[in-house]
Motif scaffolding. Structure first.
Motif, PDB file in Angstrom:
ATOM      1  N   GLU A 119       3.817  -5.519   6.449  1.00 33.31           N
ATOM      2  CA  GLU A 119       3.887  -4.501   5.417  1.00 33.31           C
ATOM      3  C   GLU A 119       2.701  -4.703   4.498  1.00 33.31           C
ATOM      4  O   GLU A 119       2.101  -5.760   4.480  1.00 33.31           O
ATOM      5  CB  GLU A 119       5.169  -4.618   4.589  1.00 33.31           C
ATOM      6  CG  GLU A 119       6.449  -4.385   5.395  1.00 33.31           C
ATOM      7  CD  GLU A 119       7.671  -4.522   4.509  1.00 33.31           C
ATOM      8  OE1 GLU A 119       7.538  -5.063   3.400  1.00 33.31           O
ATOM      9  OE2 GLU A 119       8.752  -4.095   4.941  1.00 33.31           O
ATOM     10  N   PHE A 120       2.366  -3.693   3.734  1.00 28.93           N
ATOM     11  CA  PHE A 120       1.365  -3.916   2.708  1.00 28.93           C
ATOM     12  C   PHE A 120       1.904  -3.466   1.366  1.00 28.93           C
ATOM     13  O   PHE A 120       2.735  -2.581   1.276  1.00 28.93           O
ATOM     14  CB  PHE A 120       0.037  -3.214   3.038  1.00 28.93           C
ATOM     15  CG  PHE A 120       0.097  -1.729   3.084  1.00 28.93           C
ATOM     16  CD1 PHE A 120      -0.055  -0.994   1.937  1.00 28.93           C
ATOM     17  CD2 PHE A 120       0.292  -1.079   4.290  1.00 28.93           C
ATOM     18  CE1 PHE A 120      -0.026   0.376   1.983  1.00 28.93           C
ATOM     19  CE2 PHE A 120       0.329   0.298   4.336  1.00 28.93           C
ATOM     20  CZ  PHE A 120       0.178   1.024   3.172  1.00 28.93           C
ATOM     21  N   PHE A 121       1.421  -4.106   0.342  1.00 30.53           N
ATOM     22  CA  PHE A 121       1.914  -3.911  -1.010  1.00 30.53           C
ATOM     23  C   PHE A 121       0.918  -3.033  -1.752  1.00 30.53           C
ATOM     24  O   PHE A 121      -0.238  -3.366  -1.870  1.00 30.53           O
ATOM     25  CB  PHE A 121       2.040  -5.259  -1.701  1.00 30.53           C
ATOM     26  CG  PHE A 121       2.579  -5.159  -3.099  1.00 30.53           C
ATOM     27  CD1 PHE A 121       1.721  -5.242  -4.180  1.00 30.53           C
ATOM     28  CD2 PHE A 121       3.924  -4.994  -3.322  1.00 30.53           C
ATOM     29  CE1 PHE A 121       2.225  -5.169  -5.466  1.00 30.53           C
ATOM     30  CE2 PHE A 121       4.417  -4.925  -4.617  1.00 30.53           C
ATOM     31  CZ  PHE A 121       3.569  -5.015  -5.679  1.00 30.53           C
ATOM     32  N   ALA A 122       1.369  -1.871  -2.199  1.00 32.29           N
ATOM     33  CA  ALA A 122       0.472  -0.945  -2.886  1.00 32.29           C
ATOM     34  C   ALA A 122       1.107  -0.533  -4.200  1.00 32.29           C
ATOM     35  O   ALA A 122       1.964   0.323  -4.242  1.00 32.29           O
ATOM     36  CB  ALA A 122       0.209   0.280  -2.032  1.00 32.29           C
ATOM     37  N   GLY A 123       0.688  -1.153  -5.277  1.00 32.32           N
ATOM     38  CA  GLY A 123       1.177  -0.797  -6.595  1.00 32.32           C
ATOM     39  C   GLY A 123       2.622  -1.193  -6.788  1.00 32.32           C
ATOM     40  O   GLY A 123       2.945  -2.348  -6.946  1.00 32.32           O
ATOM     41  N   THR A 124       3.524  -0.196  -6.734  1.00 29.47           N
ATOM     42  CA  THR A 124       4.923  -0.475  -7.066  1.00 29.47           C
ATOM     43  C   THR A 124       5.836  -0.547  -5.864  1.00 29.47           C
ATOM     44  O   THR A 124       7.015  -0.783  -6.011  1.00 29.47           O
ATOM     45  CB  THR A 124       5.435   0.634  -8.001  1.00 29.47           C
ATOM     46  OG1 THR A 124       5.319   1.890  -7.314  1.00 29.47           O
ATOM     47  CG2 THR A 124       4.651   0.666  -9.284  1.00 29.47           C
ATOM     48  N   GLY A 125       5.336  -0.336  -4.676  1.00 25.66           N
ATOM     49  CA  GLY A 125       6.234  -0.332  -3.539  1.00 25.66           C
ATOM     50  C   GLY A 125       5.628  -0.937  -2.305  1.00 25.66           C
ATOM     51  O   GLY A 125       4.435  -1.038  -2.164  1.00 25.66           O
ATOM     52  N   ALA A 126       6.475  -1.339  -1.394  1.00 21.60           N
ATOM     53  CA  ALA A 126       6.024  -1.878  -0.109  1.00 21.60           C
ATOM     54  C   ALA A 126       6.181  -0.798   0.948  1.00 21.60           C
ATOM     55  O   ALA A 126       7.182  -0.113   0.992  1.00 21.60           O
ATOM     56  CB  ALA A 126       6.844  -3.103   0.269  1.00 21.60           C
ATOM     57  N   VAL A 127       5.185  -0.632   1.776  1.00 22.87           N
ATOM     58  CA  VAL A 127       5.175   0.393   2.810  1.00 22.87           C
ATOM     59  C   VAL A 127       5.237  -0.278   4.167  1.00 22.87           C
ATOM     60  O   VAL A 127       4.454  -1.164   4.460  1.00 22.87           O
ATOM     61  CB  VAL A 127       3.909   1.260   2.708  1.00 22.87           C
ATOM     62  CG1 VAL A 127       3.951   2.366   3.741  1.00 22.87           C
ATOM     63  CG2 VAL A 127       3.786   1.828   1.306  1.00 22.87           C
ATOM     64  N   ILE A 177       3.897  -8.986   3.109  1.00 19.26           N
ATOM     65  CA  ILE A 177       3.408  -7.964   2.180  1.00 19.26           C
ATOM     66  C   ILE A 177       1.963  -8.266   1.821  1.00 19.26           C
ATOM     67  O   ILE A 177       1.629  -9.384   1.436  1.00 19.26           O
ATOM     68  CB  ILE A 177       4.270  -7.914   0.903  1.00 19.26           C
ATOM     69  CG1 ILE A 177       5.724  -7.590   1.266  1.00 19.26           C
ATOM     70  CG2 ILE A 177       3.725  -6.895  -0.071  1.00 19.26           C
ATOM     71  CD1 ILE A 177       6.659  -7.625   0.078  1.00 19.26           C
ATOM     72  N   LEU A 178       1.094  -7.262   1.944  1.00 17.92           N
ATOM     73  CA  LEU A 178      -0.308  -7.424   1.570  1.00 17.92           C
ATOM     74  C   LEU A 178      -0.517  -6.987   0.129  1.00 17.92           C
ATOM     75  O   LEU A 178       0.060  -6.009  -0.331  1.00 17.92           O
ATOM     76  CB  LEU A 178      -1.209  -6.588   2.483  1.00 17.92           C
ATOM     77  CG  LEU A 178      -1.272  -6.987   3.950  1.00 17.92           C
ATOM     78  CD1 LEU A 178      -2.317  -6.139   4.668  1.00 17.92           C
ATOM     79  CD2 LEU A 178      -1.590  -8.453   4.113  1.00 17.92           C
ATOM     80  N   LEU A 237       1.059 -11.347  -0.472  1.00 15.62           N
ATOM     81  CA  LEU A 237       1.723 -11.668  -1.732  1.00 15.62           C
ATOM     82  C   LEU A 237       2.155 -13.129  -1.781  1.00 15.62           C
ATOM     83  O   LEU A 237       1.983 -13.811  -2.792  1.00 15.62           O
ATOM     84  CB  LEU A 237       2.919 -10.739  -1.928  1.00 15.62           C
ATOM     85  CG  LEU A 237       3.580 -10.782  -3.305  1.00 15.62           C
ATOM     86  CD1 LEU A 237       2.580 -10.450  -4.390  1.00 15.62           C
ATOM     87  CD2 LEU A 237       4.753  -9.816  -3.356  1.00 15.62           C
ATOM     88  N   ALA A 238       2.692 -13.632  -0.660  1.00 14.41           N
ATOM     89  CA  ALA A 238       3.129 -15.030  -0.648  1.00 14.41           C
ATOM     90  C   ALA A 238       1.943 -15.969  -0.830  1.00 14.41           C
ATOM     91  O   ALA A 238       2.034 -16.967  -1.541  1.00 14.41           O
ATOM     92  CB  ALA A 238       3.867 -15.331   0.651  1.00 14.41           C
ATOM     93  N   ALA A 286     -17.716  -9.833   4.751  1.00 15.74           N
ATOM     94  CA  ALA A 286     -16.870  -9.113   3.784  1.00 15.74           C
ATOM     95  C   ALA A 286     -15.457  -9.021   4.344  1.00 15.74           C
ATOM     96  O   ALA A 286     -15.260  -8.921   5.563  1.00 15.74           O
ATOM     97  CB  ALA A 286     -17.429  -7.726   3.511  1.00 15.74           C
ATOM     98  N   ASN A 287     -14.467  -9.027   3.435  1.00 18.52           N
ATOM     99  CA  ASN A 287     -13.077  -9.025   3.894  1.00 18.52           C
ATOM    100  C   ASN A 287     -12.156  -8.362   2.885  1.00 18.52           C
ATOM    101  O   ASN A 287     -12.263  -8.568   1.670  1.00 18.52           O
ATOM    102  CB  ASN A 287     -12.600 -10.465   4.130  1.00 18.52           C
ATOM    103  CG  ASN A 287     -11.123 -10.514   4.526  1.00 18.52           C
ATOM    104  OD1 ASN A 287     -10.746 -10.003   5.573  1.00 18.52           O
ATOM    105  ND2 ASN A 287     -10.302 -11.114   3.683  1.00 18.52           N
ATOM    106  N   VAL A 288     -11.215  -7.566   3.418  1.00 15.66           N
ATOM    107  CA  VAL A 288     -10.088  -7.011   2.666  1.00 15.66           C
ATOM    108  C   VAL A 288      -8.870  -7.068   3.589  1.00 15.66           C
ATOM    109  O   VAL A 288      -8.907  -6.559   4.709  1.00 15.66           O
ATOM    110  CB  VAL A 288     -10.343  -5.556   2.221  1.00 15.66           C
ATOM    111  CG1 VAL A 288      -9.079  -4.963   1.606  1.00 15.66           C
ATOM    112  CG2 VAL A 288     -11.492  -5.479   1.228  1.00 15.66           C
ATOM    113  N   GLY A 289      -7.790  -7.698   3.145  1.00 18.62           N
ATOM    114  CA  GLY A 289      -6.578  -7.774   3.952  1.00 18.62           C
ATOM    115  C   GLY A 289      -6.370  -9.148   4.555  1.00 18.62           C
ATOM    116  O   GLY A 289      -6.832 -10.158   4.028  1.00 18.62           O
TER     117      GLY A 289
END
Length: 522
Positions: free
Chosen positions: A349-357, A159-160, A136-137, A112-115
């Motif tokens: 960074e990771f991408f969550a909804g509307t912004g990058a953290v 960005i994730l 994202l890329a 199993a994998n996420v990320g």
């Protein structure tokens, strides 16, 4: 029966100050988590994810149990981030492989994998990437919006698009691995895959048989290449596998339309057999090779598979980063080339909804016992857990410590000390002066200092006309003394005294003469 042996290594790398990676090694469960979200958040996210994964999978050690364990881990990280402002925005990658029971009573491995942490299979001298990075890329590349070369340098490669704990729900990619004796599974954080190519990974896996030693060697190689991120590696060796009737290892996506991948055994045919959909005609290349009446169709698998040549028959070509089973790699399907998987760039960074953290990732090579959370055999936490207990369990440092209190006291002491020093200076002086026609003694500096103004401390009772002309003129500007006693002494010395003397004289004729004399002095 399947028998596994594992080894792991983790290191902070050469750039990051702390290690936010978290490895997990259990007899039937292996995982790598790469935390993100600041100095504290990344460590907490990885620890919570691994801890929850282990406890949840222990209750149900099945394929579905592994998927549910990922969901529980996501919910646990999400809950912690929402309940603690210091942890808001934290998240983690998570890649895990587990030994579970398969169809027909045979053992199988569930992946199993996420990320963007990765899983590879090393079989017959070849290394294959199974997982696909959720960046994202790479997502744009998989949709044909950019090439692999463009994705490797694109700003969005950091960005994730998917990570554990950044939202209340998460989608988990899963595969079933049917591996044979001698195969190896490599789990790693992006600190390895960003620094070391697949050919070099395969070389180490082929040369170093001990999994612990091989994991340590891969970490060393990543550091030699720069060590820009935390590096964590887990190697799982299949010492005894459930060899199928064809002696081949097989990777099958769960819940996806992607074709299964079959890795040919040493007794398989030397030529690669292109996979074709069920019922489809073989490619023209097969017709030319076997002729119109050939038996190529009889040798083709019944479902959509890709068969790879064995290293025991022919020399293997050099490994490249395109040798991957993940969605995006280029694999031939008959006369058509499809893209299934690719190497992903590093994620900072990771991408969550509307912004990058922004991300802060994390190790120093430390013993595994110090890196993996302690095993909790309880199946259920206390329903009510105090805030202090939860922070202690998660390793969150106290907001107020003795060091913090000492710093606060020191900061507060500076202005307080400055106040008293200034006050002492402002009132360490006495001034003899006139207040109207009266002589008074003031305490303070002439004109005052900031908000400290001279104040009357002694009304002497001496009038101006009791002073000599010189003393009265001097008091117009004020006479400064170092103490109140000195000021009083000076006043007494300049005060004028008056003496009146009356003399009465009686003459012989009986008359009386009176003479009055007045004398003044200091």
């Amino acid at each position: 029966m399947t028998v596994l042996r594992s080894g792991s290594a983790t290191d902070v790398g050469r750039v990051r100050p702390i290690n936010q990676d978290m490895p997990l090694e259990r007899p039937n469960l292996y995982a790598v988590a790469d935390g993100m979200g600041g100095h504290v958040g990344g460590e907490v996210a990885a620890r919570v994810a691994v801890e929850t994964l282990e406890q949840a999978f222990e209750r149900e050690p099945t394929v579905d149990g592994l998927r549910d364990a990922f969901s529980e881990a996501n919910a646990a990280v999400w809950h912690e981030s929402q309940s603690n402002a210091d942890l808001r925005g934290m998240g983690t990658t998570l890649t895990a492989v587990a030994l579970v029971g398969g169809d027909g009573g045979q053992d199988t491995l569930a992946l199993a994998n996420v990320g963007d942490s990765r899983a590879y299979v090393f079989s017959d001298g070849r290394l294959f990437q199974v997982t696909a990075d959720h960046s994202l890329a790479e997502e744009r590349m998989r949709h044909g919006e950019m090439t692999e070369a463009e994705a490797a340098v694109h700003p969005q490669r950091h960005i994730l698009t998917r990570a554990l704990g950044v939202s209340s729900d998460v989608e988990t990619d899963m595969w079933e691995l049917q591996l044979r004796t001698g195969d190896r599974v490599l789990l790693c954080s992006d600190g390895l895959s960003n620094e070391v190519g697949m050919d070099e990974m395969a070389s180490v896996l082929g040369d170093v048989r001990d999994p612990e030693e091989a994991a340590g060697r891969l970490v060393d190689v990543a550091n030699e290449h720069g060590g820009a991120d935390n590096i964590t590696v887990i190697i799982v060796d299949v010492q005894v596998g459930e060899d199928g009737p064809d002696g081949a290892s097989k990777v099958t996506p769960i819940g996806a339309s992607t074709a299964a991948i079959t890795i040919a055994s040493a007794t398989a045919a030397t030529a690669a057999v292109p996979a074709v959909p069920n019922g489809a005609a073989p490619s023209s290349a097969h017709e030319e090779e076997d002729g119109p009446g050939g038996t190529a169709e009889d040798d083709e698998p019944s479902d959509v598979t890709q068969t790879l040549p064995s290293s025991g028959i022919t020399p293997l070509p050099a490994f490249t980063d395109s040798d991957t089973l993940a969605p995006g790699a280029r694999i031939g399907f008959g006369s058509e080339t499809r893209t299934l998987g690719e190497d992903g760039p590093r994620s900072d960074e990771f991408f969550a909804g509307t912004g990058a953290v922004s991300v802060a990732r994390t190790s120093t090579r430390v013993p595994l016992a110090e890196q993996t959370p302690a095993r909790d055999t309880s199946t259920k936490r206390k329903e009510k857990e105090s805030r202090r207990e939860r922070r202690r369990r998660l390793g969150i440092p106290r907001r107020v410590t003795f060091r913090v209190l000492g710093f606060i006291i020191l900061v507060a002491a500076v202005p307080i000390a400055a106040y008293f020093v200034l006050r002492w200076y402002a009132y360490d002086n006495w001034i003899v002066t006139l207040h109207g026609d009266n002589v008074v003694i003031l305490q303070g500096q002439p004109g005052g200092v900031l908000w400290f103004h001279p104040k009357v401390v002694d009304r002497t009772g001496v009038k101006k006309d009791q002073l000599s002309t010189a003393a009265a003129n001097a008091l117009v500007f004020g006479i400064q003394k170092s103490s109140l006693k000195a000021a009083r002494t000076w006043v007494s010395t300049v005060t004028t005294t008056t003496t009146t003397t009356t003399t009465t004289t009686t003459v012989p004729n009986g008359s009386t003469t009176t003479t009055t004399t007045t004398a003044g002095g200091l």
